[in-house]
Design an enzyme around this catalytic site. Structure first.
Site, PDB file in Angstrom:
ATOM      1  N   ALA A  69      17.344 -22.217 -19.256  1.00 54.99           N
ATOM      2  CA  ALA A  69      16.988 -22.184 -20.677  1.00 54.99           C
ATOM      3  C   ALA A  69      16.585 -20.755 -21.056  1.00 54.99           C
ATOM      4  O   ALA A  69      16.308 -19.934 -20.182  1.00 54.99           O
ATOM      5  CB  ALA A  69      15.842 -23.142 -20.928  1.00 54.99           C
ATOM      6  N   GLY A 117      18.425 -25.479 -16.487  1.00 55.26           N
ATOM      7  CA  GLY A 117      19.429 -26.118 -17.334  1.00 55.26           C
ATOM      8  C   GLY A 117      20.842 -25.928 -16.789  1.00 55.26           C
ATOM      9  O   GLY A 117      21.715 -26.781 -16.996  1.00 55.26           O
ATOM     10  N   GLU A 120      21.228 -28.523 -14.295  1.00 61.83           N
ATOM     11  CA  GLU A 120      21.284 -29.812 -14.990  1.00 61.83           C
ATOM     12  C   GLU A 120      22.650 -30.038 -15.641  1.00 61.83           C
ATOM     13  O   GLU A 120      23.152 -31.151 -15.706  1.00 61.83           O
ATOM     14  CB  GLU A 120      20.154 -29.885 -16.022  1.00 61.83           C
ATOM     15  CG  GLU A 120      18.790 -29.942 -15.336  1.00 61.83           C
ATOM     16  CD  GLU A 120      17.627 -29.855 -16.310  1.00 61.83           C
ATOM     17  OE1 GLU A 120      17.464 -28.774 -16.914  1.00 61.83           O
ATOM     18  OE2 GLU A 120      16.899 -30.844 -16.472  1.00 61.83           O
ATOM     19  N   GLU A 140      11.954 -24.898 -12.584  1.00 55.98           N
ATOM     20  CA  GLU A 140      11.066 -25.004 -13.758  1.00 55.98           C
ATOM     21  C   GLU A 140       9.586 -25.107 -13.434  1.00 55.98           C
ATOM     22  O   GLU A 140       8.744 -24.612 -14.205  1.00 55.98           O
ATOM     23  CB  GLU A 140      11.465 -26.222 -14.610  1.00 55.98           C
ATOM     24  CG  GLU A 140      12.747 -26.054 -15.400  1.00 55.98           C
ATOM     25  CD  GLU A 140      13.997 -26.473 -14.639  1.00 55.98           C
ATOM     26  OE1 GLU A 140      13.917 -26.571 -13.392  1.00 55.98           O
ATOM     27  OE2 GLU A 140      15.033 -26.704 -15.268  1.00 55.98           O
ATOM     28  N   LYS A 409      -7.810  16.707   0.353  1.00 56.44           N
ATOM     29  CA  LYS A 409      -6.619  16.415  -0.438  1.00 56.44           C
ATOM     30  C   LYS A 409      -6.151  17.657  -1.203  1.00 56.44           C
ATOM     31  O   LYS A 409      -4.961  17.974  -1.244  1.00 56.44           O
ATOM     32  CB  LYS A 409      -6.891  15.264  -1.420  1.00 56.44           C
ATOM     33  CG  LYS A 409      -6.816  13.896  -0.756  1.00 56.44           C
ATOM     34  CD  LYS A 409      -6.731  12.792  -1.786  1.00 56.44           C
ATOM     35  CE  LYS A 409      -6.935  11.405  -1.209  1.00 56.44           C
ATOM     36  NZ  LYS A 409      -5.870  10.914  -0.350  1.00 56.44           N
TER      37      LYS A 409
HETATM   38  P1  NAD Z   1      -6.409   6.455   7.172  1.00 52.38           P
HETATM   39  O1  NAD Z   1      -7.683   7.044   7.600  1.00 52.38           O
HETATM   40  O2  NAD Z   1      -5.936   5.205   7.826  1.00 52.38           O
HETATM   41  O3  NAD Z   1      -5.243   7.525   7.315  1.00 52.38           O
HETATM   42  C1  NAD Z   1      -5.367   8.838   6.938  1.00 52.38           C
HETATM   43  C2  NAD Z   1      -4.388   9.635   7.775  1.00 52.38           C
HETATM   44  O4  NAD Z   1      -4.303  10.954   7.274  1.00 52.38           O
HETATM   45  C3  NAD Z   1      -4.811   9.776   9.241  1.00 52.38           C
HETATM   46  O5  NAD Z   1      -3.730   9.382  10.060  1.00 52.38           O
HETATM   47  C4  NAD Z   1      -5.108  11.245   9.403  1.00 52.38           C
HETATM   48  O6  NAD Z   1      -4.812  11.722  10.702  1.00 52.38           O
HETATM   49  C5  NAD Z   1      -4.188  11.825   8.372  1.00 52.38           C
HETATM   50  N1  NAD Z   1      -4.499  13.180   7.946  1.00 52.38           N
HETATM   51  C6  NAD Z   1      -5.691  13.745   7.717  1.00 52.38           C
HETATM   52  N2  NAD Z   1      -5.518  15.026   7.312  1.00 52.38           N
HETATM   53  C7  NAD Z   1      -4.187  15.254   7.265  1.00 52.38           C
HETATM   54  C8  NAD Z   1      -3.380  16.360   6.926  1.00 52.38           C
HETATM   55  N3  NAD Z   1      -3.921  17.497   6.568  1.00 52.38           N
HETATM   56  N4  NAD Z   1      -2.037  16.228   6.989  1.00 52.38           N
HETATM   57  C9  NAD Z   1      -1.489  15.066   7.368  1.00 52.38           C
HETATM   58  N5  NAD Z   1      -2.205  13.997   7.718  1.00 52.38           N
HETATM   59  C10 NAD Z   1      -3.531  14.076   7.653  1.00 52.38           C
HETATM   60  O7  NAD Z   1      -6.547   6.252   5.600  1.00 52.38           O
HETATM   61  P2  NAD Z   1      -5.778   5.249   4.663  1.00 52.38           P
HETATM   62  O8  NAD Z   1      -6.547   3.998   4.554  1.00 52.38           O
HETATM   63  O9  NAD Z   1      -4.352   5.202   5.044  1.00 52.38           O
HETATM   64  O10 NAD Z   1      -5.927   5.979   3.259  1.00 52.38           O
HETATM   65  C11 NAD Z   1      -5.131   7.068   2.882  1.00 52.38           C
HETATM   66  C12 NAD Z   1      -5.233   7.254   1.394  1.00 52.38           C
HETATM   67  O11 NAD Z   1      -4.807   6.071   0.724  1.00 52.38           O
HETATM   68  C13 NAD Z   1      -6.651   7.526   0.900  1.00 52.38           C
HETATM   69  O12 NAD Z   1      -6.581   8.412  -0.160  1.00 52.38           O
HETATM   70  C14 NAD Z   1      -7.102   6.159   0.422  1.00 52.38           C
HETATM   71  O13 NAD Z   1      -8.091   6.227  -0.567  1.00 52.38           O
HETATM   72  C15 NAD Z   1      -5.824   5.625  -0.151  1.00 52.38           C
HETATM   73  N6  NAD Z   1      -5.766   4.170  -0.233  1.00 52.38           N
HETATM   74  C16 NAD Z   1      -6.218   3.401   0.780  1.00 52.38           C
HETATM   75  C17 NAD Z   1      -6.130   2.014   0.670  1.00 52.38           C
HETATM   76  C18 NAD Z   1      -6.629   1.145   1.788  1.00 52.38           C
HETATM   77  O14 NAD Z   1      -6.866  -0.045   1.546  1.00 52.38           O
HETATM   78  N7  NAD Z   1      -6.731   1.655   3.011  1.00 52.38           N
HETATM   79  C19 NAD Z   1      -5.574   1.432  -0.467  1.00 52.38           C
HETATM   80  C20 NAD Z   1      -5.080   2.254  -1.472  1.00 52.38           C
HETATM   81  C21 NAD Z   1      -5.176   3.636  -1.352  1.00 52.38           C
END
Ligand code: NAD
Length: 719
Positions: A69, A117, A120, A140, A409
């Protein structure tokens, strides 16, 4: 030419055989919209008058047979009264019944998806032949309704009560061979042979080789099972179906079963009336409104993603920085969708871990027969683990997923910017750090955006694409295109602390914390919220997310929105974190975790948590009704969603609702926070805000709600 319309044509083929073809002009698919229903009734009139037709095949000129539908029309149709909806479907059924009763045999040639549908339509024919590439089903109930064009009546007669109940209650379409095994179709053939096979079947009917009248007759009479057999079929189906979905939350399968139970002992016309009454009842449930709304929101979100992708650069290769939980997941997801990806980390053991996780996920698919070992090898070879930047000059997009530390970062992003080509897009998977702030470290901030995946990446469908102050449309576009390519649903949002999903989630955690402080039991709150429809309650959710992540996020949010996210007390989450209870990751959070037989963490109650919480709980402990728990937590959640709309963090209620369902598991049958407010009624919602405003700003109604209520508006035109 027997009939010529812009949705259906009927032409004569040979030997008195007619071809009724669905071929909606200027549409990508055939569907039962008002115009098609009208033309179908006209076709039936014409066929009743034609005296030279000996048999008929039903075909489609499109890739799909008939998609079902027109769901966009449901919104207006379902606004009618239950009685009007019943009359509306009975009227459509009249044409289906008269088509079924035509004095010649009919064969459906199912070339593509025959859904709802569409299925059907094939069931009113005596025979069905199906391309081996096609699918057929009655989905559905996934929209909170059930088949209303005779689908529950004919399917029970054609494939039996138990098979029909399974088909209708789960809504899962069947592939050709499965449909053949069920008896839902009579033959499957290669796509190229379909029309010939259908004509051949009709000819066999005409010649008397096949007893088509008997095939029709079985659909016109009650189901041939005695009372005991019927009772057994219904009881076992109910047990199975209700175990899968709570009928209070998803009532459509239960309503379908009730209608079928009522009509299995009736002849067709009476049975159709019962089906129509049940259909109308299902159509008037709030769940149908939510689920139909969600379907339309999903389409809107996908359409917006397509629009957003218009300026996308081509992506042939991606890179991810960080091979942790998220980086590993991102690499796996890209590779499994065919995109080569470099995965860089600073620690080789992390690279091993990332590759190990990817192998584990792929290995499970091989075990389940969903992937060949060769394909697994091919997928894994798309991930190139590395400790250096050697190959970064060619990459089209780099996703940064290193530790959640602004300085790290910024340094990593600046470093990589110097090594990639000028138009390479940089995207950060940060969950909390401002995209505009991170961009300050870059020479080309216009090439930088946020790309926020959720954990676990392979399972969570949502990706927030975050626009920083300087992000260019090309950068947004390319990131949206990448998310789509990776099989995810992107929602574009503007930059702010927590972006959209976490900004909304933290006030909810705040409301939870306040309840605990005032004396609520966290396990009870979890139970109430799970009964409300959340896949897990707030205590369990924070345990899964990690209390360290939770506390860090809460600090960022408190700084960003001190008026409503900075508590003046120490909450339970912070206290548990300080006591090194990090949640599932270290085996203790609100709950204690023990491994079950399959090696999965299982939560159990922990007295130690209660002991600890005594120190943060008010001395005059209160008790809370379940409804108060729901109201307080949902007000905080919904209010912040509305503030995100007010602040233009997210553009539409549809995107906000979809994001909350896909990102944090808001109960789909409630349609999302905006739909929840609509269904409560804005005035009632305002009254609730007033009742709880004394608890703090998070509970006070946002101005937008007040304005909308004053103007008599709702988020969705359907409410
Ligand atoms: P994690 O600690 O598991 O992994 C981070 C990795 O980055 C490690 O393997 C570390 O060795 C590596 N690292 C550090 N410095 C580095 C560099 N200079 N170059 C390359 N690698 C490097 O962390 P994660 O949980 O995977 O989180 C990573 C990002 O994702 C964070 O910003 C976090 O906020 C975000 N995030 C995490 C989640 C979650 O649930 N874990 C969800 C969404 C977003």
């Amino acid at each position: 030419m027997v009939y010529q319309g812009n949705r259906i044509t009927v032409t004569m083929l040979e030997d008195g055989i007619a071809n009724m073809q669905y071929n909606a002009e200027n549409e990508s698919v055939n569907k039962f919209d008002t115009e098609t229903n009208k033309q179908f009734a006209e076709v039936v009139n014409a066929l009743e008058k034609a005296d030279d037709i000996k048999g008929l095949i039903v075909t489609s000129s499109k890739g799909v047979f008939i998609a079902g539908a027109d769901i966009t029309e449901f919104v207006a149709s379902f606004k009618q009264s239950e009685e009007e909806i019943k009359d509306w479907v009975i009227n459509i059924n009249d044409a289906f019944n008269r088509f079924e009763d035509l004095p010649f045999p009919k064969v459906a040639a199912i070339n593509g998806a025959a859904l709802g549908g569409g299925c059907e339509m094939t069931l009113v024919c005596e025979y069905r032949v199906m391309s081996d590439k096609a699918i057929i089903g009655l989905p559905e109930t996934q929209l909170g309704i059930f088949p209303g064009f005779g689908g529950t009546v004919r399917s029970t007669r054609v494939i039996g009560i138990d098979n029909a109940l399974e088909l209708i209650a789960t809504g899962t379409p069947k592939k050709a061979l499965d449909a053949l095994k069920l008896g839902l179709v009579d033959a499957t053939v290669a796509a190229d042979d379909l029309q010939d096979a259908a004509v051949d079947l009709v000819k066999k009917c005409i010649s008397g080789e096949l007893d088509w009248q008997a095939k029709r007759e079985e659909k016109l009479v009650p189901v041939k099972l005695n009372q005991l057999e019927q009772a057994m079929a219904f009881n076992s189906a109910k047990g199975m179906i209700f175990a899968k979905a709570n009928p209070k939350q998803y009532p459509a399968p239960a309503l379908a079963i009730a209608a079928i139970e009522k009509h299995v002992n009736l002849p067709r016309d009476k049975a159709i009336e019962v089906e129509a009454a049940g259909f109308a009842k299902a159509a008037k449930t709030p769940q149908a409104e939510s689920l139909v709304g969600l379907f339309l929101s999903d389409q809107l979100v996908k359409k917006l993603a397509k629009q957003h992708s218009k300026k996308a650069h081509e992506i042939n290769e991606a890179a991810v920085l960080g091979a942790g939980i998220m980086g590993g997941g991102i690499a796996y997801q890209a590779a499994s969708k065919g995109l080569p990806i470099i995965m860089k980390d600073i620690k080789s053991e992390q690279l091993d871990l990332g590759m190990g996780e990817a192998s584990k996920l792929l290995g499970k698919m091989v075990d389940r027969g969903k992937m060949t070992p060769a394909k697994m090898g091919e997928t894994l070879s798309r991930i190139r683990p590395t400790l250096n930047y050697g190959d970064f000059a060619e990459t089209d997009i780099v996703i940064e997923a290193v530790v959640e530390n602004p300085n790290v970062k910024r340094a990593v992003l600046k470093e990589v910017e110097g090594l990639v080509k000028d138009d390479c897009i940089l995207a950060s998977n940060t969950s909390t750090i401002s995209i505009t702030f991170l961009a300050e470290a870059l020479e080309r901030p216009e090439n930088f955006v946020g790309m926020h995946f959720f954990n676990p990446v392979n399972r969570m469908p949502l990706v927030e694409v975050i626009r920083g102050e300087k992000s260019s449309e090309e950068a947004i576009s390319t990131t949206v295109a990448l998310a789509t390519k990776m099989g995810k649903v992107p929602v574009v949002v503007n930059d702010c602390p927590g972006f959209l999903v976490n900004r909304v989630l933290f006030p909810y955690f705040g409301a939870f914390d306040l309840l605990l402080k005032q004396g609520a039991d966290f396990a009870h709150v979890d139970k109430v919220m799970e009964k409300f429809g959340w896949p897990m309650g707030p205590a369990y959710l924070i345990d899964v997310v990690g209390l360290d992540t939770g506390v860090h996020g809460a600090e960022v949010m408190a700084e960003g929105f001190p008026d409503r996210m900075k508590p003046d007390y120490k909450g339970a989450i912070e206290l548990l974190y300080e006591n090194k209870r990090l949640g599932q990751k270290n085996g203790v959070g609100f709950y204690k975790y023990e491994m079950d037989k399959r090696g999965k963490p299982k939560k159990v109650a922990d007295e130690a948590t209660y002991e600890l919480l005594k120190t943060t709980t008010d001395s005059d402990k209160q008790t809370f009704e379940d409804q108060a728990i729901i109201d307080r937590t949902m007000l905080a959640f919904c209010n912040e969603t509305v503030r995100c709309l007010e602040d233009n963090i997210v553009s539409t209620p549809s995107e906000a609702d979809m994001a909350m369902i896909m990102g944090v598991g808001f109960p789909p049958f409630r349609g999302g926070p905006c739909r929840y407010i609509d269904q409560m009624g804005l005035d009632n919602y305002l009254a609730l805000c007033e009742k709880y405003a004394y608890l703090g700003k998070a509970y006070e109604a946002p101005q937008k709600i007040r304005d909308m209520a004053a103007a008599g508006e709702t988020f969705y035109a359907t409410a």
